[in-house]
Design a protein around this motif. Structure first.
Motif, PDB file in Angstrom:
ATOM      1  N   GLY A   1       0.809  -1.098   0.277  1.00 18.56           N
ATOM      2  CA  GLY A   1       0.374  -0.395  -0.550  1.00 18.56           C
ATOM      3  C   GLY A   1       0.643   1.425  -0.113  1.00 18.56           C
ATOM      4  N   ALA A   2       1.892   1.269  -0.575  1.00 16.13           N
ATOM      5  CA  ALA A   2       2.493   2.332  -0.225  1.00 16.13           C
ATOM      6  C   ALA A   2       2.044   3.351  -0.933  1.00 16.13           C
ATOM      7  N   VAL A   3       1.589   2.822  -2.422  1.00 14.20           N
ATOM      8  CA  VAL A   3       1.454   4.130  -2.910  1.00 14.20           C
ATOM      9  C   VAL A   3       0.168   5.337  -2.583  1.00 14.20           C
ATOM     10  N   GLY A   4      -0.416   4.707  -1.470  1.00 16.05           N
ATOM     11  CA  GLY A   4      -0.668   5.373  -0.437  1.00 16.05           C
ATOM     12  C   GLY A   4      -0.569   6.403   0.157  1.00 16.05           C
ATOM     13  N   SER A   5       0.659   6.805   0.384  1.00 24.06           N
ATOM     14  CA  SER A   5       1.393   7.570   0.470  1.00 24.06           C
ATOM     15  C   SER A   5       1.271   9.265   0.371  1.00 24.06           C
ATOM     16  N   ILE A   6       1.247   9.353  -0.617  1.00 25.50           N
ATOM     17  CA  ILE A   6       0.785  10.139  -1.517  1.00 25.50           C
ATOM     18  C   ILE A   6       0.165  10.830  -1.188  1.00 25.50           C
ATOM     19  N   PHE A   7      -1.371  10.223  -1.059  1.00 20.91           N
ATOM     20  CA  PHE A   7      -2.131  10.614  -0.672  1.00 20.91           C
ATOM     21  C   PHE A   7      -2.955  11.300   0.444  1.00 20.91           C
ATOM     22  N   ILE A   8      -2.028  10.252   1.298  1.00 24.04           N
ATOM     23  CA  ILE A   8      -2.683  10.595   2.548  1.00 24.04           C
ATOM     24  C   ILE A   8      -1.588  12.099   3.221  1.00 24.04           C
ATOM     25  N   TYR A   9      -0.845  12.065   2.242  1.00 27.00           N
ATOM     26  CA  TYR A   9       0.251  13.311   2.496  1.00 27.00           C
ATOM     27  C   TYR A   9      -0.244  14.315   1.815  1.00 27.00           C
ATOM     28  N   LEU A  10      -1.348  14.397   0.222  1.00 25.01           N
ATOM     29  CA  LEU A  10      -1.910  15.857  -0.136  1.00 25.01           C
ATOM     30  C   LEU A  10      -3.125  15.999   1.138  1.00 25.01           C
ATOM     31  N   MET A  11      -3.552  15.066   1.492  1.00 29.03           N
ATOM     32  CA  MET A  11      -4.555  15.626   1.929  1.00 29.03           C
ATOM     33  C   MET A  11      -4.015  16.501   3.591  1.00 29.03           C
ATOM     34  N   VAL A  12      -3.167  16.159   4.155  1.00 30.26           N
ATOM     35  CA  VAL A  12      -2.817  16.756   5.311  1.00 30.26           C
ATOM     36  C   VAL A  12      -2.173  17.945   4.405  1.00 30.26           C
ATOM     37  N   ALA A  13      -1.700  17.815   3.519  1.00 28.49           N
ATOM     38  CA  ALA A  13      -0.963  19.207   2.561  1.00 28.49           C
ATOM     39  C   ALA A  13      -2.289  20.106   2.458  1.00 28.49           C
ATOM     40  N   ALA A  14      -3.494  19.860   2.281  1.00 26.05           N
ATOM     41  CA  ALA A  14      -4.763  20.901   1.580  1.00 26.05           C
ATOM     42  C   ALA A  14      -4.316  21.085   3.284  1.00 26.05           C
ATOM     43  N   ILE A  15      -4.987  20.474   4.440  1.00 22.66           N
ATOM     44  CA  ILE A  15      -5.335  21.384   5.129  1.00 22.66           C
ATOM     45  C   ILE A  15      -4.217  22.516   5.497  1.00 22.66           C
ATOM     46  N   MET A  16      -2.602  21.889   5.854  1.00 18.29           N
ATOM     47  CA  MET A  16      -1.936  23.269   5.972  1.00 18.29           C
ATOM     48  C   MET A  16      -2.237  24.373   4.772  1.00 18.29           C
ATOM     49  N   SER A  17      -1.885  23.815   3.719  1.00 16.49           N
ATOM     50  CA  SER A  17      -1.786  24.570   3.053  1.00 16.49           C
ATOM     51  C   SER A  17      -3.481  26.138   3.445  1.00 16.49           C
ATOM     52  N   ILE A  18      -4.688  25.346   2.714  1.00 13.36           N
ATOM     53  CA  ILE A  18      -5.471  26.525   3.093  1.00 13.36           C
ATOM     54  C   ILE A  18      -5.610  27.142   5.586  1.00 13.36           C
ATOM     55  N   ASN A  19      -4.811  26.727   5.900  1.00 11.57           N
ATOM     56  CA  ASN A  19      -4.512  27.278   7.561  1.00 11.57           C
ATOM     57  C   ASN A  19      -3.627  28.375   7.350  1.00 11.57           C
ATOM     58  N   LEU A  20      -2.772  28.289   6.323  1.00 16.13           N
ATOM     59  CA  LEU A  20      -1.689  29.039   5.826  1.00 16.13           C
ATOM     60  C   LEU A  20      -1.542  30.411   5.033  1.00 16.13           C
ATOM     61  N   THR A  21      -2.202  29.503   4.044  1.00 11.41           N
ATOM     62  CA  THR A  21      -2.173  30.720   2.933  1.00 11.41           C
ATOM     63  C   THR A  21      -3.340  31.863   2.954  1.00 11.41           C
ATOM     64  N   PHE A  22      -4.103  30.982   3.035  1.00 11.36           N
ATOM     65  CA  PHE A  22      -5.550  32.257   3.685  1.00 11.36           C
ATOM     66  C   PHE A  22      -5.649  32.947   4.331  1.00 11.36           C
ATOM     67  N   PRO A  23      -5.159  33.472   5.419  1.00  5.78           N
ATOM     68  CA  PRO A  23      -4.804  34.859   6.093  1.00  5.78           C
ATOM     69  C   PRO A  23      -3.788  35.335   5.480  1.00  5.78           C
ATOM     70  N   PHE A  24      -3.005  34.945   4.762  1.00  6.74           N
ATOM     71  CA  PHE A  24      -1.739  35.802   3.643  1.00  6.74           C
ATOM     72  C   PHE A  24      -2.615  35.901   2.408  1.00  6.74           C
ATOM     73  N   ALA A  25      -3.324  35.453   1.789  1.00  9.48           N
ATOM     74  CA  ALA A  25      -3.947  36.152   0.444  1.00  9.48           C
ATOM     75  C   ALA A  25      -4.909  36.637   1.072  1.00  9.48           C
TER      76      ALA A  25
END
Length: 233
Positions: A53-77
């Motif tokens: 199931g190693a290929v699943g690692s990239i999907f899990i990371y992208l979910m975390v990245a999406a969460i971080m991206s909204i939280n960090l970039t939204f106030p800046f934008a």
């Protein structure tokens, strides 16, 4: 359109978040899987390398990245006078572009895996659809799964942006109750066999297509919540 594209560029200013780190994580999981298979084979263990199931690692990371991206970039934008609508559309376009590009690479890796007979170890990491599936089928599967993870992650992040800790606590409590309730409903109505038959009949590509329904719902819900969110703690 220019302002939406500027949001895409804002998300990609730091190449590590969406371009570098996903492949470092994917590459690490891939290398670890091959190493484990080779170690087992070197000591005479047979029947190894069936699937990973190693290929699943990239999907899990992208979910975390999406969460971080909204939280960090939204106030800046918002500080640069970007509207909430343009920010969300730009974020959605970023998800689509990143997902499409990653899906191309994953499809290429699936082709290499088929050509090399499972990396010369008879293993399965990327060819989850089997060797006879078309490259388009693989691309669609990988693309839709990434969209699902990104938009669900973004929707969760918007809850935090709108209602902070109280919203997250309520979300996880209600989510847990809904999960247990759904499990009980299916169990008491003896519907597990019917669900299994539906999943088997739909196949992996059919299920990937069905995943677009919760993806769209998460996208709409995320936009609705973010449109009322503020940057204040």
């Amino acid at each position: 359109m220019t302002r939406i594209w500027n949001v895409v560029r804002l998300h990609l200013v730091n190449r590590w978040t969406y371009i570098v780190l996903p492949w470092i994580i994917m590459g690490t999981a891939f290398a670890m899987t091959l190493a484990i298979w080779m170690i087992l084979r070197s000591v005479g263990v047979t029947g190894i390398g069936v699937a990973s199931g190693a290929v699943g690692s990239i999907f899990i990371y992208l979910m975390v990245a999406a969460i971080m991206s909204i939280n960090l970039t939204f106030p800046f934008a918002l500080g640069f006078s970007v509207t909430r609508r343009d920010f969300y559309l730009g974020t959605a376009l970023t998800f689509a572009l990143i997902g499409a590009g990653n899906a191309l690479v994953l499809t290429a890796l699936a082709a290499i895996e088929i050509a090399s007979d499972g990396w010369w170890l008879n293993g399965t990491i990327f060819t989850v659809l089997g060797p006879d599936a078309s490259p388009l089928a693989y691309w669609f599967l990988f693309f839709t799964l990434q969209l699902f993870c990104c938009f669900v992650g973004a929707a969760i992040a918007t809850i935090y942006m709108r209602w902070r800790v109280n919203g997250m606590v309520l979300f996880w409590v209600l989510g847990g109750v809904a999960l247990v309730g759904g499990f009980a409903l299916i169990t008491y109505t003896n519907s597990w066999a019917a669900i299994g038959a539906w999943a088997t009949e739909s196949g992996a590509i059919g299920l990937a297509a069905w995943s677009l329904v919760p993806t769209v719902l998460a996208g709409v819900a995320g936009f609705a919540v973010l449109s009322k969110a503020t940057t204040k703690n």
